[in-house]
Design a protein around this motif. Sequence first.
Motif, PDB file in Angstrom:
ATOM      1  N   ILE A  96       3.346   2.772 -11.004  1.00 14.94           N
ATOM      2  CA  ILE A  96       2.118   2.612 -10.227  1.00 14.94           C
ATOM      3  C   ILE A  96       2.100   1.231  -9.582  1.00 14.94           C
ATOM      4  N   ASN A  97       1.737   1.201  -8.301  1.00 13.72           N
ATOM      5  CA  ASN A  97       1.615  -0.064  -7.582  1.00 13.72           C
ATOM      6  C   ASN A  97       0.279  -0.158  -6.878  1.00 13.72           C
ATOM      7  N   VAL A  98      -0.190  -1.386  -6.714  1.00 11.70           N
ATOM      8  CA  VAL A  98      -1.376  -1.667  -5.901  1.00 11.70           C
ATOM      9  C   VAL A  98      -0.903  -2.521  -4.740  1.00 11.70           C
ATOM     10  N   ALA A  99      -1.209  -2.088  -3.520  1.00 13.75           N
ATOM     11  CA  ALA A  99      -0.743  -2.799  -2.337  1.00 13.75           C
ATOM     12  C   ALA A  99      -1.911  -3.135  -1.418  1.00 13.75           C
ATOM     13  N   ILE A 100      -1.767  -4.237  -0.699  1.00 15.44           N
ATOM     14  CA  ILE A 100      -2.764  -4.642   0.287  1.00 15.44           C
ATOM     15  C   ILE A 100      -2.070  -4.837   1.626  1.00 15.44           C
ATOM     16  N   LEU A 101      -2.866  -4.887   2.679  1.00 10.54           N
ATOM     17  CA  LEU A 101      -2.338  -5.122   4.024  1.00 10.54           C
ATOM     18  C   LEU A 101      -2.242  -6.623   4.276  1.00 10.54           C
ATOM     19  N   ASP A 102      -1.099  -7.067   4.788  1.00 13.30           N
ATOM     20  CA  ASP A 102      -0.931  -8.484   5.085  1.00 13.30           C
ATOM     21  C   ASP A 102       0.066  -8.641   6.221  1.00 13.30           C
ATOM     22  N   GLY A 103      -0.426  -9.122   7.360  1.00 17.26           N
ATOM     23  CA  GLY A 103       0.452  -9.399   8.479  1.00 17.26           C
ATOM     24  C   GLY A 103       1.217  -8.195   9.000  1.00 17.26           C
ATOM     25  N   HIS A 131       4.795   2.346   8.070  1.00 18.14           N
ATOM     26  CA  HIS A 131       5.068   3.723   8.482  1.00 18.14           C
ATOM     27  C   HIS A 131       5.996   4.481   7.545  1.00 18.14           C
ATOM     28  N   ALA A 132       6.657   3.772   6.614  1.00 11.57           N
ATOM     29  CA  ALA A 132       7.672   4.406   5.775  1.00 11.57           C
ATOM     30  C   ALA A 132       7.315   4.420   4.298  1.00 11.57           C
ATOM     31  N   THR A 133       6.075   4.073   3.966  1.00 13.53           N
ATOM     32  CA  THR A 133       5.634   4.078   2.569  1.00 13.53           C
ATOM     33  C   THR A 133       4.283   4.767   2.465  1.00 13.53           C
ATOM     34  N   SER A 134       4.006   5.326   1.303  1.00 16.54           N
ATOM     35  CA  SER A 134       2.726   6.016   1.114  1.00 16.54           C
ATOM     36  C   SER A 134       1.560   5.031   1.166  1.00 16.54           C
ATOM     37  N   SER A 135       1.711   3.869   0.527  1.00 19.08           N
ATOM     38  CA  SER A 135       0.659   2.852   0.565  1.00 19.08           C
ATOM     39  C   SER A 135       0.447   2.361   1.991  1.00 19.08           C
ATOM     40  N   GLY A 136       1.554   2.148   2.699  1.00 18.67           N
ATOM     41  CA  GLY A 136       1.455   1.683   4.071  1.00 18.67           C
ATOM     42  C   GLY A 136       0.727   2.667   4.957  1.00 18.67           C
ATOM     43  N   LYS A 137       0.991   3.952   4.778  1.00 21.86           N
ATOM     44  CA  LYS A 137       0.316   4.971   5.583  1.00 21.86           C
ATOM     45  C   LYS A 137      -1.180   5.003   5.289  1.00 21.86           C
ATOM     46  N   VAL A 138      -1.536   4.822   4.030  1.00 22.68           N
ATOM     47  CA  VAL A 138      -2.960   4.772   3.675  1.00 22.68           C
ATOM     48  C   VAL A 138      -3.632   3.579   4.343  1.00 22.68           C
ATOM     49  N   LEU A 139      -3.010   2.416   4.227  1.00 22.61           N
ATOM     50  CA  LEU A 139      -3.584   1.209   4.829  1.00 22.61           C
ATOM     51  C   LEU A 139      -3.661   1.330   6.344  1.00 22.61           C
ATOM     52  N   LEU A 140      -2.665   1.948   6.931  1.00 26.67           N
ATOM     53  CA  LEU A 140      -2.624   2.139   8.374  1.00 26.67           C
ATOM     54  C   LEU A 140      -3.671   3.152   8.833  1.00 26.67           C
ATOM     55  N   ALA A 141      -3.891   4.170   8.017  1.00 29.08           N
ATOM     56  CA  ALA A 141      -4.811   5.251   8.385  1.00 29.08           C
ATOM     57  C   ALA A 141      -6.238   4.776   8.584  1.00 29.08           C
ATOM     58  N   TYR A 142      -6.612   3.719   7.896  1.00 24.75           N
ATOM     59  CA  TYR A 142      -8.003   3.268   7.942  1.00 24.75           C
ATOM     60  C   TYR A 142      -8.202   2.014   8.798  1.00 24.75           C
ATOM     61  N   LEU A 143      -7.182   1.665   9.587  1.00 26.20           N
ATOM     62  CA  LEU A 143      -7.349   0.594  10.551  1.00 26.20           C
ATOM     63  C   LEU A 143      -8.049   1.133  11.800  1.00 26.20           C
ATOM     64  N   VAL A 208      -9.484  -1.695   1.230  1.00 25.26           N
ATOM     65  CA  VAL A 208      -8.892  -3.015   1.005  1.00 25.26           C
ATOM     66  C   VAL A 208      -7.534  -2.942   0.313  1.00 25.26           C
ATOM     67  N   ALA A 209      -7.177  -1.776  -0.190  1.00 23.60           N
ATOM     68  CA  ALA A 209      -5.915  -1.646  -0.916  1.00 23.60           C
ATOM     69  C   ALA A 209      -5.546  -0.172  -1.035  1.00 23.60           C
ATOM     70  N   ALA A 210      -4.366   0.047  -1.587  1.00 21.56           N
ATOM     71  CA  ALA A 210      -3.903   1.405  -1.859  1.00 21.56           C
ATOM     72  C   ALA A 210      -3.272   1.431  -3.243  1.00 21.56           C
TER      73      ALA A 210
END
Length: 249
Positions: A96-103, A131-143, A208-210
Amino acid sequence: MQSVDRAVTILEILARRGETGVTELAAELGVHKSTAFRLAVALEMRGLVEQPGERGKYRLGLGLIRLAGAATARMDLSQQSRPVCERLAVQVAETINVAILDGGEAVNIDQVYGPSALTTHNWVGQRTPLHATSSGKVLLAYLSEEAVNKQLDAPLERYTPRTVTDPGRLLAQLEQARADGFAYCVEELEPGLNAVAAPVRAHNGQVVAAVSASGPSFRLTEDRIPEVAAAVRSAAEEVSARLGYLRLS
């Protein structure tokens, strides 16, 4: 580097003394008064120091509160998500990972290994593509639409044969992620690695995170993704609640 070091030293001096003039700052820094003045002005332009009244006297500025608040929020996120992620790791038996958006990238700030983990690859601190990670897609989806389009301006890098590099297809996936409340990747960042993630919201509803669960494709199979997604989404909602988000439904 010397200028950065001196600027940080000014902040430390003001934290210790409260209010200090340029002459005193120059003396403690061991530099000419004009140099201390230029550094103080640069910090003042960023809101990190301010002049409360008498010209030449400086004190710490309100801009530091903004920076401290961001750091506090990140620490609070880690603290509030850790027990939830520990339970989730046991439940789904994956990492399990917790990721945030940064730059423009996803950055993992915490990780919990599941009991079935075959390796102990540490993702904490690593930057991964949106675009190539599940967390990244979540963070991208809500921008915002503007922010998403900015991310898609540059060609999307291909990491594996399954990486989604077509902007139209990616946009469709982001729309589906918002509808489902989760996103997933099947061997898009690394061959043999699958993952699923769900959004974490702050008290104001902002994502704020995924939270993600990842594992080898032979265990975290495509057929198993809906089951794991339900657990990950529930965990993300619990973390959101811990951060003060009240879901209205």
